[in-house]
Design a protein around this motif. Structure first.
Motif, mmCIF file in Angstrom:
data_model
loop_
_atom_site.group_PDB
_atom_site.id
_atom_site.type_symbol
_atom_site.label_atom_id
_atom_site.label_comp_id
_atom_site.label_asym_id
_atom_site.label_seq_id
_atom_site.Cartn_x
_atom_site.Cartn_y
_atom_site.Cartn_z
ATOM 1 N N PRO A 78 31.470 -22.401 3.000
ATOM 2 C CA PRO A 78 32.159 -22.095 4.263
ATOM 3 C C PRO A 78 33.427 -21.264 4.061
ATOM 4 O O PRO A 78 34.501 -21.606 4.565
ATOM 5 C CB PRO A 78 32.491 -23.492 4.798
ATOM 6 N N PHE A 79 33.290 -20.156 3.331
ATOM 7 C CA PHE A 79 34.433 -19.294 3.043
ATOM 8 C C PHE A 79 34.028 -17.839 3.260
ATOM 9 O O PHE A 79 32.865 -17.467 3.113
ATOM 10 C CB PHE A 79 34.905 -19.486 1.590
ATOM 11 N N GLU A 80 35.028 -17.020 3.612
ATOM 12 C CA GLU A 80 34.782 -15.596 3.797
ATOM 13 C C GLU A 80 34.452 -14.932 2.458
ATOM 14 O O GLU A 80 34.767 -15.454 1.388
ATOM 15 C CB GLU A 80 36.032 -14.934 4.399
ATOM 16 N N ASP A 81 33.826 -13.766 2.546
ATOM 17 C CA ASP A 81 33.569 -12.974 1.346
ATOM 18 C C ASP A 81 34.876 -12.701 0.609
ATOM 19 O O ASP A 81 35.931 -12.496 1.237
ATOM 20 C CB ASP A 81 32.937 -11.628 1.717
ATOM 21 N N GLU A 82 34.810 -12.711 -0.713
ATOM 22 C CA GLU A 82 35.930 -12.310 -1.579
ATOM 23 C C GLU A 82 37.201 -13.121 -1.312
ATOM 24 O O GLU A 82 38.302 -12.590 -1.261
ATOM 25 C CB GLU A 82 36.209 -10.808 -1.430
ATOM 26 N N THR A 83 37.058 -14.411 -1.177
ATOM 27 C CA THR A 83 38.201 -15.287 -0.909
ATOM 28 C C THR A 83 38.920 -15.715 -2.183
ATOM 29 O O THR A 83 40.148 -15.823 -2.199
ATOM 30 C CB THR A 83 37.743 -16.545 -0.150
ATOM 31 N N PHE A 84 38.171 -15.934 -3.273
ATOM 32 C CA PHE A 84 38.732 -16.568 -4.465
ATOM 33 C C PHE A 84 38.772 -15.628 -5.671
ATOM 34 O O PHE A 84 37.901 -14.783 -5.855
ATOM 35 C CB PHE A 84 37.909 -17.809 -4.827
ATOM 36 N N ASP A 85 39.805 -15.832 -6.489
ATOM 37 C CA ASP A 85 39.903 -15.094 -7.751
ATOM 38 C C ASP A 85 38.915 -15.642 -8.780
ATOM 39 O O ASP A 85 38.342 -14.885 -9.565
ATOM 40 C CB ASP A 85 41.326 -15.207 -8.323
ATOM 41 N N ILE A 86 38.746 -16.957 -8.789
ATOM 42 C CA ILE A 86 37.854 -17.617 -9.737
ATOM 43 C C ILE A 86 37.012 -18.641 -8.980
ATOM 44 O O ILE A 86 37.538 -19.404 -8.160
ATOM 45 C CB ILE A 86 38.646 -18.331 -10.852
ATOM 46 N N VAL A 87 35.729 -18.655 -9.270
ATOM 47 C CA VAL A 87 34.831 -19.686 -8.753
ATOM 48 C C VAL A 87 34.195 -20.378 -9.956
ATOM 49 O O VAL A 87 33.625 -19.721 -10.824
ATOM 50 C CB VAL A 87 33.756 -19.098 -7.824
ATOM 51 N N HIS A 88 34.306 -21.695 -9.996
ATOM 52 C CA HIS A 88 33.863 -22.474 -11.157
ATOM 53 C C HIS A 88 32.882 -23.547 -10.717
ATOM 54 O O HIS A 88 33.028 -24.142 -9.646
ATOM 55 C CB HIS A 88 35.082 -23.131 -11.826
ATOM 56 N N ALA A 89 31.872 -23.799 -11.554
ATOM 57 C CA ALA A 89 30.961 -24.918 -11.342
ATOM 58 C C ALA A 89 30.581 -25.494 -12.696
ATOM 59 O O ALA A 89 30.329 -24.744 -13.644
ATOM 60 C CB ALA A 89 29.708 -24.477 -10.596
ATOM 61 N N SER A 90 30.544 -26.806 -12.773
ATOM 62 C CA SER A 90 30.195 -27.487 -14.026
ATOM 63 C C SER A 90 29.081 -28.494 -13.770
ATOM 64 O O SER A 90 29.238 -29.417 -12.966
ATOM 65 C CB SER A 90 31.422 -28.209 -14.598
#
Length: 276
Positions: free
Chosen positions: A105-117
């Motif tokens: 639920p976020f706009e395109d290009e919102t975050f500098d880093i996206v992480h998943a573990s």
């Protein structure tokens, strides 16, 4: 489109292992880039997808004191626990939001880093998950970081028959639940299918090792509890690939492993950095 549920669930034995995880033991491959990015862009925005009880999220937040971390999970209940953990360790630059990885639920290009573990290994459509993670990552210098188990790659001692049988059943129930036992080896392929360019991908392998008294108690103890009470037990019985007696023998094998001073258990994980 309906997707497979998160098979392991959030029972206390499962969560106990999750809460052993930190940025240092589960995202060390990301930390050099995180430090470099934070030095040039102190107000970084980091999204942690499938954060669970938030121990990795909170420890990542400590590396960007002027930045912010948004931790998401499909379970609002586990995010409440994550918020309690963040408060306990004094992390204030973090917020929590329930979210579906397939439709963030976020706009395109919102975050500098996206992480998943340890998230995509449980999904029936990891490529769509990567598409969403890439979508909400900034196009100039943004970074997607992901670590996933390759459940085929176990090394342990002593080689007890009950542990060998548990490993076989773990692989079978993971596949039956729609997950990916070879996720760690498939990260580059999934990323490319999601649109990432191969020259913008850095891939490697990392490990977990359990050998100290504390590590053996955490790992062996939580697995024994999961065998006796968890979702894997129910799936194994439903599939007819283990009996009640088999499962109890597996739990006892893990107790024997836990008690052995010379015991160890190693696991391999795929690690990927995708630069935009």
């Amino acid at each position: 489109m309906a997707h497979n549920p998160y098979a392991p669930g959030y029972a206390p034995p499962q969560v106990a292992h999750h809460e052993w995880r930190t940025a240092e033991n589960s995202a060390a491959y990301l930390l050099p880039s995180l430090r470099t990015m934070a030095a040039s862009t102190p107000h970084l925005k980091l999204l942690d997808v499938g954060a669970g009880s938030g121990t990795i999220s909170a420890s990542l937040a400590a590396y960007i004191p002027l930045g912010t971390v948004t931790a998401t999970d499909i379970s609002s209940d586990i995010l409440t626990r994550a918020a309690e953990h963040a408060k306990k360790v004094g992390v204030t630059n973090i917020t929590f939001q329930a979210a579906d990885i397939y439709a963030l639920p976020f706009e395109d290009e919102t975050f500098d880093i996206v992480h998943a573990s340890m998230v995509l290994s449980h999904l029936d459509d990891p490529v769509q998950a990567y598409r969403e993670m890439l979508r909400v990552t900034k196009s100039k210098g943004g970074l997607v970081a992901n670590r996933e188990s390759d459940l085929r790659m176990w090394s342990y001692y002593p080689e007890l028959p009950g542990i060998k049988q548990f490993h076989e059943i773990l692989l079978a129930t993971m596949k039956a639940g729609g997950g990916n036992v070879d996720a760690g080896a498939r990260l580059v392929a999934w990323a490319m299918q999601a649109g990432a360019r191969r020259e913008r991908i850095e891939a490697g392998m990392g490990t977990w090792m359990y050998s100290t008294v504390e590590e053996r108690a955490m790992w062996g103890g939580t697995i024994a509890e999961r065998i006796r009470n968890g979702g894997m037990r129910e799936k194994a019985l439903e599939m007819g690939i283990a009996t009640e007696a088999d499962l109890e023998a597996m739990a006892q094998a893990w107790a024997e492993w836990q008690a052995a001073e010379d015991a160890c258990h190693g696991m391999m994980h795929g690690e990927i950095l995708i630069w935009k």
